[in-house]
Write a protein that holds these residues in place. Structure first.
Motif, short mmCIF file in Angstrom:
data_model
loop_
_atom_site.label_atom_id
_atom_site.label_comp_id
_atom_site.label_asym_id
_atom_site.label_seq_id
_atom_site.Cartn_x
_atom_site.Cartn_y
_atom_site.Cartn_z
N ARG A 198 0.93 -1.02 0.05
CA ARG A 198 0.06 -0.02 0.10
C ARG A 198 0.79 1.24 0.08
N TYR A 199 2.09 1.20 0.86
CA TYR A 199 2.88 2.45 0.78
C TYR A 199 3.64 2.59 -0.37
N ALA A 200 3.98 1.50 -1.15
CA ALA A 200 4.60 1.89 -2.50
C ALA A 200 3.76 2.24 -3.83
N ASP A 201 2.39 1.72 -3.52
CA ASP A 201 1.50 2.14 -4.44
C ASP A 201 0.99 3.69 -4.30
N ASP A 202 0.95 4.27 -3.11
CA ASP A 202 0.61 5.65 -2.70
C ASP A 202 1.84 6.65 -3.06
N LEU A 203 3.10 6.03 -2.95
CA LEU A 203 4.29 6.66 -3.60
C LEU A 203 4.17 7.11 -5.15
N VAL A 204 3.62 5.90 -5.85
CA VAL A 204 3.42 6.00 -7.38
C VAL A 204 2.32 7.11 -7.62
N ASP A 205 1.39 6.74 -6.73
CA ASP A 205 0.25 7.60 -7.22
C ASP A 205 0.39 9.04 -6.74
N GLU A 223 3.21 10.64 -7.09
CA GLU A 223 4.06 11.30 -8.18
C GLU A 223 3.44 11.40 -9.46
N GLY A 224 1.99 11.04 -9.61
CA GLY A 224 1.31 11.07 -10.94
C GLY A 224 1.40 9.82 -11.87
N GLY A 225 1.73 8.74 -11.04
CA GLY A 225 1.88 7.44 -11.88
C GLY A 225 0.74 6.71 -11.72
N ALA A 226 1.14 5.61 -12.45
CA ALA A 226 -0.01 4.30 -12.45
C ALA A 226 0.36 3.06 -11.87
N VAL A 227 -0.20 2.55 -10.97
CA VAL A 227 0.06 1.15 -10.50
C VAL A 227 -0.68 0.07 -11.30
N ILE A 228 0.13 -0.93 -11.55
CA ILE A 228 -0.33 -2.04 -12.25
C ILE A 228 -0.35 -3.11 -11.45
N TYR A 229 -1.40 -4.02 -11.41
CA TYR A 229 -1.47 -4.98 -10.53
C TYR A 229 -1.49 -6.20 -11.35
N ALA A 230 -1.08 -7.31 -10.67
CA ALA A 230 -0.99 -8.53 -11.54
C ALA A 230 -1.53 -9.60 -10.49
N ASP A 231 -1.95 -10.88 -11.23
CA ASP A 231 -2.43 -11.89 -10.45
C ASP A 231 -1.38 -12.59 -9.88
N GLU A 232 -0.80 -11.97 -8.66
CA GLU A 232 0.57 -12.66 -8.02
C GLU A 232 0.06 -13.69 -6.98
N HIS A 233 -1.26 -13.52 -6.28
CA HIS A 233 -1.40 -14.52 -5.16
C HIS A 233 -1.03 -15.99 -5.29
N ARG A 234 -1.78 -16.35 -6.28
CA ARG A 234 -1.78 -17.91 -6.97
C ARG A 234 -0.24 -18.30 -6.82
N ALA A 235 0.52 -17.54 -7.58
CA ALA A 235 1.96 -17.93 -7.88
C ALA A 235 2.74 -17.83 -6.57
N MET A 236 2.43 -16.88 -5.72
CA MET A 236 3.33 -16.76 -4.54
C MET A 236 2.94 -17.43 -3.32
N SER A 237 1.83 -18.03 -3.57
CA SER A 237 1.35 -18.55 -2.37
C SER A 237 1.40 -20.54 -2.30
N ASP A 238 1.53 -20.90 -3.56
CA ASP A 238 1.71 -21.89 -3.94
C ASP A 238 3.32 -22.25 -4.53
N GLN A 239 4.23 -22.09 -3.52
CA GLN A 239 5.45 -22.20 -3.85
C GLN A 239 5.76 -23.82 -4.38
#
Length: 445
Positions: free
Chosen positions: A256-263, A265-281
């Protein structure tokens, strides 16, 4: 009732180490130092002649802040400069009073606040150590017994008997931290002062913090380092403009902190479907990533100069892969859309562990790589990395931005651009790094 259930019940009824309830702090801001003295006099005159009195500007450093820290818990507080972190710590340790709300501390508290707080610059280091002990109720005899270990840990030599005003910032922090950790605190409060110490001493301090955690000391740690938050803290609190934005798992707070920093600064945050890959190591790794259309969700706002369209992870031959061997080349192909002319584009890439600890980061700016100006249109660029890593899973993050007046401004980023698994090598050790060790046996008689 079993003895185990009795123990759990007893622990559950213990009061929190620190309890902060609805705390507000307001500072009066004056245009000039003399105004602090003259304004009350001027207001009396204004009332006398029938005019409304003037009030100084009010700055709300903290607004309705509430949280609890359990015994033995380590909580990291993160936020931009001016978010209220240091003010909150000063209220907790009692050097500032809140305008509203309450703070309850259960146990002996020891604090290392911002550089310059706590020590009298005219006193010697030794005198300041005794003074710090007396403030928290430790007698001179007990401090005399602690003095040798405090001196040894601080390692500032004969400067211990010199006035603190002659110290460098690093010497000050060494003595302040050594004092704070050796007075047997139940609660340790550490502000960002450790950032001024040298790398070796920072490591020494963080090692000591680990030991205190194992001994059940409650720790409040303010830091700008998201890695420190992730590695050392049980929980994170994100402050913004004096308010608690998020109180929860460290990884969620950092995101959340990193996303707010981007926001901001006028940037856009792009999210990916990370949870499936990172939770099923432990699960199987797909041979290729899903298509960008299904894996990346863009939240571009109006006015963003450039945005990431797609990312592919390939090998040196151009095949999409996620499993590599040591020493193979990873190719990261990034496609972007540019909406306006950019004089100094800047592109970044990062490798992270699965628990979001940054292992390596690089940008075209800090690596002094030349990037041509770009006009409106779609472009593609490649990062090529030799995977000289041990057998582990590595998360790839990508960002785009530009350089303005020497500073990097992010336009958009993908915190999860995919992952790669590096197959373990036999007889190569364990961990994230892959140095080439050379062992030379001792020569015997």
């Amino acid at each position: 009732m079993s003895s185990k259930s009795i123990k759990v019940t007893a622990e559950a009824t213990q009061p929190a180490a620190v309890s902060v309830h609805s705390v507000d702090k307001v500072f009066r801001i004056y245009g000039q130092p003399a105004e602090r003295l003259m304004l009350p006099i001027k207001n009396r005159i204004r009332r006398f002649v029938g005019l409304e009195p003037r009030s100084p500007k009010l700055f709300h450093a903290l607004r309705d802040v509430s949280f609890q820290i359990a015994r033995g818990e380590t909580v990291g507080i993160i936020g931009r400069n001016g978010s209220g972190k240091s003010t909150l710590l000063q209220i907790i340790v009692g050097t500032l009073q809140a305008n509203r709300g309450s703070v309850q501390v259960n146990g002996r508290i020891s604090a290392l606040l911002e550089l310059g707080a706590g020590f009298n610059p005219e006193f010697t280091g030794r005198e300041n150590v005794y003074l710090a002990g007396s403030i928290i109720g430790i007698g001179s005899r007990e401090m005399a017994e602690l003095m040798p270990v405090i001196e040894k840990f601080a390692d500032i030599g004969e400067f211990i008997d010199q006035p603190v005003k002659t110290y460098s910032s690093g010497m000050y922090v060494r003595l302040a931290f050594s004092t704070a950790i050796h007075v047997s605190p139940d609660i340790l409060v550490v502000d960002e002062a450790l950032a001024v110490g040298d790398t070796a001493f920072q490591t020494k301090c963080l090692t000591r913090i680990r030991k205190m955690q194992s001994e059940g000391v409650s720790i409040i740690l303010v830091t700008h380092s998201t890695n420190t938050l992730l590695e050392y803290c049980d929980r994170g609190i994100y402050l913004r403009q004096g308010m608690v934005v998020l109180d929860g798992p460290c990884r969620d707070v950092v995101k959340r902190y990193a996303d707010d920093l981007v926001d901001e600064e006028g940037g856009a945050v792009i999210y990916a479907d990370e949870h499936r890959a990172m939770s099923d190591q432990a699960g199987a790794v797909p041979a290729t990533r899903p298509s960008p259309a299904t894996s990346i969700e863009t939240t571009t706002e109006a006015g963003v100069a450039s945005e990431i369209l797609s990312i592919e992870l390939q090998d040196a031959s151009g095949r999409q892969r996620t499993t590599f061997s040591y020493g193979e080349r990873l190719v990261i192909v990034v496609r972007i859309r540019v909406h306006r002319y950019i004089d100094s584009p800047c592109y970044g890439v990062q490798l992270k562990s699965v628990d979001d600890i940054a292992l390596w980061s690089g940008t075209t700016q800090n690596m002094q790589l030349e990037v041509a100006p770009t006009g409106p249109g779609e472009y593609a660029f490649r990062w090529e990395l030799v995977l000289a890593f041990t057998g582990n899973r590595y998360i790839v993050a990508v960002g785009v931005g530009d350089i303005d007046s020497g500073e990097y401004h992010r336009h958009s980023r993908v915190p999860y651009a995919g992952h790669v698994d590096v197959l373990p090598q036999p007889h190569s050790g364990h961990g994230w790094l892959a140095p080439i060790p050379l062992f030379i046996p001792l020569e015997g008689p």
